[in-house]
Scaffold this active site. Structure first.
Site, PDB file in Angstrom:
ATOM      1  N   TYR A  67       0.833  -1.195   0.000  1.00  0.00           N
ATOM      2  CA  TYR A  67       0.000   0.000   0.000  1.00  0.00           C
ATOM      3  C   TYR A  67       0.868   1.247   0.000  1.00  0.00           C
ATOM      4  O   TYR A  67       2.025   1.236   0.413  1.00  0.00           O
ATOM      5  CB  TYR A  67      -0.959   0.013   1.195  1.00  0.00           C
ATOM      6  CG  TYR A  67      -0.320   0.303   2.542  1.00  0.00           C
ATOM      7  CD1 TYR A  67      -0.199   1.612   3.022  1.00  0.00           C
ATOM      8  CD2 TYR A  67       0.153  -0.730   3.355  1.00  0.00           C
ATOM      9  CE1 TYR A  67       0.362   1.883   4.261  1.00  0.00           C
ATOM     10  CE2 TYR A  67       0.713  -0.470   4.596  1.00  0.00           C
ATOM     11  CZ  TYR A  67       0.823   0.844   5.046  1.00  0.00           C
ATOM     12  OH  TYR A  67       1.395   1.108   6.266  1.00  0.00           O
ATOM     13  N   CYS A  68       0.279   2.349  -0.484  1.00  0.00           N
ATOM     14  CA  CYS A  68       0.927   3.659  -0.452  1.00  0.00           C
ATOM     15  C   CYS A  68      -0.178   4.710  -0.376  1.00  0.00           C
ATOM     16  O   CYS A  68      -1.329   4.381  -0.084  1.00  0.00           O
ATOM     17  CB  CYS A  68       1.836   3.861  -1.658  1.00  0.00           C
ATOM     18  SG  CYS A  68       1.005   3.729  -3.260  1.00  0.00           S
ATOM     19  N   THR A  69       0.140   5.957  -0.646  1.00  0.00           N
ATOM     20  CA  THR A  69      -0.838   7.025  -0.452  1.00  0.00           C
ATOM     21  C   THR A  69      -2.028   6.919  -1.400  1.00  0.00           C
ATOM     22  O   THR A  69      -3.175   6.893  -0.971  1.00  0.00           O
ATOM     23  CB  THR A  69      -0.170   8.400  -0.630  1.00  0.00           C
ATOM     24  OG1 THR A  69       0.960   8.490   0.236  1.00  0.00           O
ATOM     25  CG2 THR A  69      -1.147   9.524  -0.297  1.00  0.00           C
TER      26      THR A  69
END
Length: 343
Positions: free
Chosen positions: A199-201
């Site tokens: 996951y990331c922003t």
């Protein structure tokens, strides 16, 4: 009348223009890896149309695609949708709405052409960047985190993950994305057969990272569609307890969106609980730190007494000092990235 395809105003003027604009704005991000034959020509096309729509934000273009974060008057969102759908490279692109909409998120429109839309440090000729991991919806990702043996990996920088992250996630201690992938590969070297959740922003870093990990032999790579931004909205709409705790760091003037009330880090100056990010007011330093309002007030927005003394000087003296620092390649030595009190 000649139309300028760049900003012509200073910072103070831009801030005043934003304050005087009474329209409600929506903060949106989108990205796409797509072949853009002439990024400069494409840039000018976007700037012309985006300026007419009142868009303020930061957009990066490269031969490999587009990465955009911006705010737009709500009344113009439908016009934006019609415009991007008329552009083959952007047709049906997914709009990722921010958790919080604030007018001060951006004060100008900047569209820049770069070699890459994300500085990943990878040689794309060595693998297939389009062979990405399995996209999971926020609800699918939420459920997958409960599976036994699953590994959750945060693909953001340390200053992002320290103020907010998913429960039990691996948080690589690096300051740039280009440092992250080799470290993640090393951390997971014995887990190539396990289910990996990335996951990331907003999702863009996971696109390249998942393709890279698959190339390196990881068999079960999954990624959160729309990133933390999308997850926070969907979980809230479904009345679920968020597995993401704290704040979501964002790369605009807000520097963060509150997801839960959890405060996961401390003020770099005094060590008291705080997740308030700010840049040092000394432009010769400008280091990003976590600092409580009390310390920020006593240090005049600076990270240290040394920088406080500098910003107390007349502006002309500050400029001369910064020029000397640049000439001599000398910068403030009192701070180290993430040198925290009490951590």
């Amino acid at each position: 009348m000649k139309k300028f395809l760049f900003n012509r105003f200073d910072k103070d003027t831009l801030k005043k223009k934003v304050l005087l604009d009474t329209r409600e704005r929506r903060v949106i991000s989108f990205y796409r890896y797509v072949k853009i034959e002439n990024p400069l020509e494409f840039r000018n096309l976007l700037y012309d149309s985006f300026e007419d729509l009142g868009i303020l934000g930061r957009i990066y273009l490269a031969n490999e695609g587009i990465n955009a974060q911006f705010s737009i008057p709500i009344e113009n969102v439908d016009k934006l949708r019609s415009f991007v759908d008329s552009v083959p490279e952007l047709n049906n692109i997914y709009f990722n709405d921010a958790v919080e909409d604030k007018k001060e998120s951006f004060i100008k429109l900047a569209i820049k052409v770069r070699k890459k839309i994300v500085a990943d440090g990878l040689d794309d000729s060595q693998f297939d960047p389009s062979n990405v991991g399995t996209h999971l919806s926020p609800l699918e990702f939420h459920k997958a985190m409960e599976e036994e043996g699953v590994i959750v990996v945060d693909l953001r920088n340390n200053y992002e993950s320290e103020v907010g992250h998913f429960e039990n996630a691996i948080l690589p201690d690096v300051g740039t994305f280009r440092e992250e992938l080799p470290l993640v590969e090393k951390i997971l070297e014995k887990d190539k057969d396990k289910k990996i959740l990335l996951y990331c922003t907003g999702g863009i870093r996971c696109e390249k990272a998942s393709a890279y990990l698959k190339y390196k032999g990881f068999e079960k790579v999954h990624q959160l569609r729309g990133g933390i931004i999308n997850y926070a909205k969907v979980v809230h709409d479904h009345g679920l307890k968020s597995k993401f705790k704290g704040k979501n760091f964002v790369f605009d003037d807000r520097l963060g969106e509150r997801i839960t009330d959890d405060v996961l880090t401390v003020c770099y100056t005094c060590g008291k609980p705080s997740d308030r990010h700010t840049n040092c007011a000394n432009l010769g330093c400008h280091v990003l730190i976590v600092q409580c309002e009390s310390c920020s007030e006593s240090l005049l927005g600076c990270c240290s007494e040394e920088c406080k003394q500098i910003v107390s000087l007349p502006e002309e003296e500050q400029k001369k000092l910064r020029q000397e620092q640049r000439k001599q390649h000398k910068y403030p030595t009192h701070h180290l990235t993430r040198k925290l009190v009490g951590k």
